[in-house]
Write a protein that holds these residues in place. Structure first.
Motif, PDB file in Angstrom:
ATOM      1  N   ARG A 177      26.163 -26.481  35.450  1.00  0.00           N
ATOM      2  CA  ARG A 177      27.214 -27.343  34.904  1.00  0.00           C
ATOM      3  C   ARG A 177      26.778 -28.806  34.933  1.00  0.00           C
ATOM      4  NH1 ARG A 177      32.452 -25.646  37.474  1.00  0.00           N
ATOM      5  NH2 ARG A 177      32.020 -23.812  36.233  1.00  0.00           N
ATOM      6  N   GLY A 182      24.284 -29.456  32.267  1.00  0.00           N
ATOM      7  CA  GLY A 182      24.871 -29.373  30.939  1.00  0.00           C
ATOM      8  C   GLY A 182      25.419 -30.689  30.428  1.00  0.00           C
ATOM      9  N   ALA A 203      21.533 -34.109  27.480  1.00  0.00           N
ATOM     10  CA  ALA A 203      20.798 -33.473  26.378  1.00  0.00           C
ATOM     11  C   ALA A 203      19.304 -33.793  26.490  1.00  0.00           C
ATOM     12  CB  ALA A 203      21.349 -33.950  25.043  1.00  0.00           C
ATOM     13  N   GLN A 220      14.519 -28.501  27.812  1.00  0.00           N
ATOM     14  CA  GLN A 220      15.789 -29.201  27.623  1.00  0.00           C
ATOM     15  C   GLN A 220      16.764 -28.781  28.735  1.00  0.00           C
ATOM     16  OE1 GLN A 220      16.604 -31.540  25.134  1.00  0.00           O
ATOM     17  NE2 GLN A 220      14.381 -31.457  24.878  1.00  0.00           N
ATOM     18  N   HIS A 278      20.002 -28.434  28.762  1.00  0.00           N
ATOM     19  CA  HIS A 278      21.013 -27.437  28.396  1.00  0.00           C
ATOM     20  C   HIS A 278      20.407 -26.035  28.286  1.00  0.00           C
ATOM     21  CE1 HIS A 278      19.492 -28.831  24.468  1.00  0.00           C
ATOM     22  NE2 HIS A 278      19.714 -27.593  24.072  1.00  0.00           N
ATOM     23  N   ASP A 279      19.131 -25.936  27.885  1.00  0.00           N
ATOM     24  CA  ASP A 279      18.461 -24.632  27.845  1.00  0.00           C
ATOM     25  C   ASP A 279      18.240 -24.095  29.256  1.00  0.00           C
ATOM     26  OD1 ASP A 279      18.322 -24.661  25.069  1.00  0.00           O
ATOM     27  OD2 ASP A 279      16.327 -25.602  25.066  1.00  0.00           O
ATOM     28  N   ALA A 293      19.995 -24.879  31.847  1.00  0.00           N
ATOM     29  CA  ALA A 293      21.319 -24.562  32.386  1.00  0.00           C
ATOM     30  C   ALA A 293      21.709 -23.123  32.034  1.00  0.00           C
ATOM     31  CB  ALA A 293      22.365 -25.541  31.860  1.00  0.00           C
ATOM     32  N   GLU A 294      21.405 -22.694  30.820  1.00  0.00           N
ATOM     33  CA  GLU A 294      21.688 -21.308  30.419  1.00  0.00           C
ATOM     34  C   GLU A 294      20.879 -20.326  31.252  1.00  0.00           C
ATOM     35  OE1 GLU A 294      23.902 -19.754  28.444  1.00  0.00           O
ATOM     36  OE2 GLU A 294      24.808 -21.738  28.383  1.00  0.00           O
TER      37      GLU A 294
END
Length: 102
Positions: free
Chosen positions: A34, A37, A40, A87, A89-90, A92-93
């Motif tokens: 989180r 996230g 970027a 990245q 956000h990547d 984070a997934e």
């Protein structure tokens, strides 16, 4: 006929609720994801370490040191590799996915 009083004792969490709760290690990874996230940008090891520490403090801050250490160690052992240029956000997934396995 005597009057009976009923004392209310604190209830322990049910086994079902305990088994469905994510582990502390999984919660640390989820909170870290989180935090990551929110950016970027590409992630580096220093940012990951900072966010992991923040997440561990948030999740386990009031728990005994042994529990905190164990959860933090388990979370770190489950970290996916972090190639250069990843990245946030990547990653984070990937953390969310790793958390489901804990």
């Amino acid at each position: 006929m005597g009057h009976r009083t009923q004392t209310i004792e604190p209830r322990e969490p049910s086994t079902t609720s305990v088994l469905t709760e994510p582990s502390y290690a999984a919660q640390i990874l989820t909170v870290t994801a989180r935090l990551l996230g929110f950016t970027a940008q590409t992630i580096n090891i220093w940012q990951l370490e900072r966010d992991l520490t923040t997440a561990a403090d948030a999740v386990c801050g009031t728990l005994p040191e042994a529990v905190r250490h164990d959860a933090s160690t388990r979370a770190r052992a489950s970290l996916p590799p972090l190639p250069l240029g990843t990245q946030a956000h990547d990653y984070a997934e990937q953390l969310r996915s790793a958390a489901t396995g804990l």
